[in-house]
Design a protein around this motif. Structure first.
Motif, mmCIF file in Angstrom:
data_model
loop_
_atom_site.group_PDB
_atom_site.id
_atom_site.type_symbol
_atom_site.label_atom_id
_atom_site.label_comp_id
_atom_site.label_asym_id
_atom_site.label_seq_id
_atom_site.Cartn_x
_atom_site.Cartn_y
_atom_site.Cartn_z
ATOM 1 N N ASP A 180 1.026 3.021 3.703
ATOM 2 C CA ASP A 180 0.177 4.045 3.078
ATOM 3 C C ASP A 180 1.002 5.290 2.742
ATOM 4 O OD1 ASP A 180 -1.987 5.246 1.933
ATOM 5 O OD2 ASP A 180 -3.111 5.536 3.794
ATOM 6 N N HIS B 289 1.611 5.110 -2.400
ATOM 7 C CA HIS B 289 1.226 6.052 -3.456
ATOM 8 C C HIS B 289 2.518 6.693 -3.953
ATOM 9 C CE1 HIS B 289 -3.091 6.021 -2.092
ATOM 10 N NE2 HIS B 289 -2.511 5.710 -0.948
ATOM 11 N N HIS C 20 -5.572 0.114 5.927
ATOM 12 C CA HIS C 20 -5.450 1.104 7.014
ATOM 13 C C HIS C 20 -6.623 1.145 7.990
ATOM 14 C CE1 HIS C 20 -7.796 3.319 4.115
ATOM 15 N NE2 HIS C 20 -6.772 3.787 3.436
ATOM 16 N N HIS D 68 0.834 -1.215 0.000
ATOM 17 C CA HIS D 68 0.000 0.000 0.000
ATOM 18 C C HIS D 68 0.862 1.257 0.000
ATOM 19 C CE1 HIS D 68 -3.737 2.176 1.832
ATOM 20 N NE2 HIS D 68 -3.110 2.917 0.918
ATOM 21 N N LYS E 116 -8.412 -1.729 -6.563
ATOM 22 C CA LYS E 116 -8.640 -0.883 -5.379
ATOM 23 C C LYS E 116 -9.984 -0.182 -5.528
ATOM 24 C CE LYS E 116 -7.680 1.493 -1.587
ATOM 25 N NZ LYS E 116 -6.545 2.350 -1.286
#
Ligand code: DOR
Ligand code: ZN
Length: 359
Positions: free
Chosen positions: A231, A16, A158, A14, A100
């Motif tokens: 995350d 970005h 999360h 996970h 997702k």
């Protein structure tokens, strides 16, 4: 004396990484280098940043760019879209790690808050690869209803509250195919820290109470939590300090040191950390590192998290100033030393798509 231990292919499912139209925040090169410095073999990139990976042209643009730049191994998610892109799934399935679905508001434009539309996505996904969901609060129960109906393996990203943990523990007891991820920021920070961190302590889901934080640690001990995922969501310092700060914090370089510090403090065992950052994510996402892919960490090395030491392009951390015990020394991928404790030793493009064999 240094106690070096071997971790078998840490995998963060996970992150970005940005790049493409958000290159000003970070690039696939900068953030996969941060992943190596954080001790990771592989990272799985989320589809929410522009252009969102919700059709084959956008996915191809991402695959081409990340393949050219990555210094660690990787996967990318396809994204479910509001205007029902489920017709794209068959063509997008092979090269991605999973789907997702954003079921609560966050960075980007992929929110799906209509249960009928969510069901359409659940029904259409080919199956055999994970659906990862952003679901907070009451939305967790909505998604569990879809898991019960469609039996698609679902990873709850999360998770941050005691109530969400209660629902997911019950779902596991019921035998539903669910897995649970928690982040280091929810494990090591609470809403009290927002007072000192300001916008640097803002992310989705937001930081919660001490009781919620304790519930996450209890759920790790009880085996309800499967994965610790960063995350990692870099935004520039200028953006975070603006009048409209975006949500998201970086985490790739601080997750392992923080978890090893928790081992040092006897909050959990090293074996449990290896489950949470390596073996469980590998099992859930169906990938396995060979014996020549591993990370060496020094369990006794002490340092303080400082922005000057970070490789992430955003150059800040919500954990700055925290003393940690445990340092990443080397990352080996497929028999090649990719990181030597100081520098990245492989060229851009060394990293492979773990779902790379398109039929
Ligand atoms: O705080 C967040 N930031 N939460 C998310 O779900 C997305 C992420 C981002 O992309 O910035
Ligand atoms: Zn995220």
């Amino acid at each position: 004396m240094a106690r070096l231990v071997k971790l078998p292919g840490p995998l963060d499912p996970h992150v970005h990484l940005r790049d493409l139209d958000w290159e000003h925040k970070s690039t696939f090169l900068s953030e996969t280098a941060a992943a190596l410095a954080g001790g990771y073999w592989a990272v799985f990139d989320m589809p929410n940043t522009p252009p969102p990976a919700i059709d084959r042209p956008a996915l191809d643009r991402k695959l081409e760019s990340i393949a050219r730049q990555a210094v660690c191994d990787w996967g990318v998610y396809f994204g479910a879209s509001q205007d029902d892109n489920s017709g794209e799934y068959a063509a997008a399935f092979d090269p991605v790690c999973g789907l997702k679905i954003y079921n609560n508001a966050t960075t980007g434009t992929l929110l799906i808050d209509d249960q009928t539309l969510r069901a359409r996505h659940y029904a259409a996904w080919p199956g055999g690869k994970v659906i990862a969901v952003h679901a907070e609060g009451e939305t967790v129960a909505d998604i569990l209803a879809l898991v019960r109906q469609y039996r698609q393996p679902t990873h709850f990203c999360h998770i941050s509250t005691a109530e969400e943990i209660r629902l997911l523990a019950a779902a596991k007891a019921e035998g539903l195919p669910v897995s649970v991820g928690v982040t280091p920021h929810h494990l090591f920070l609470t809403e009290d820290d927002v007072r000192t961190l300001g916008p640097l302590g803002r992310m989705k889901p937001e930081l919660k109470t001490h009781a919620d934080q304790q519930a996450l640690w209890d759920a790790i001990a009880a085996g309800v939590v499967d994965v610790v995922e960063s995350d990692h969501a870099p935004h520039t310092l200028a953006e975070k300090q603006s009048d409209a700060p975006p949500s998201g914090v970086p985490g790739l370089e601080t997750t392992l040191p923080l978890m090893l510090t928790a081992v040092h403090e006897r909050r959990l065992s090293l074996e449990r950390v290896i489950d949470l950052v390596a073996l469980n994510p590998q099992r859930i996402f169906g990938v396995a590192p060979g014996p020549e892919t591993y990370t060496l960490v020094d369990l006794d090395a002490r340092y303080t998290i400082a922005r000057g030491d970070l490789r992430t392009a955003c150059g800040w951390s919500p954990f700055e100033g925290m003393p940690v015990v445990g340092r990443v020394r080397e990352v080996w991928i497929r028999g090649v030393q990719a990181f030597d404790g100081e520098a990245v030793r492989v060229a851009p493009g060394f990293g492979c798509n773990l779902y790379g064999r398109e039929s």
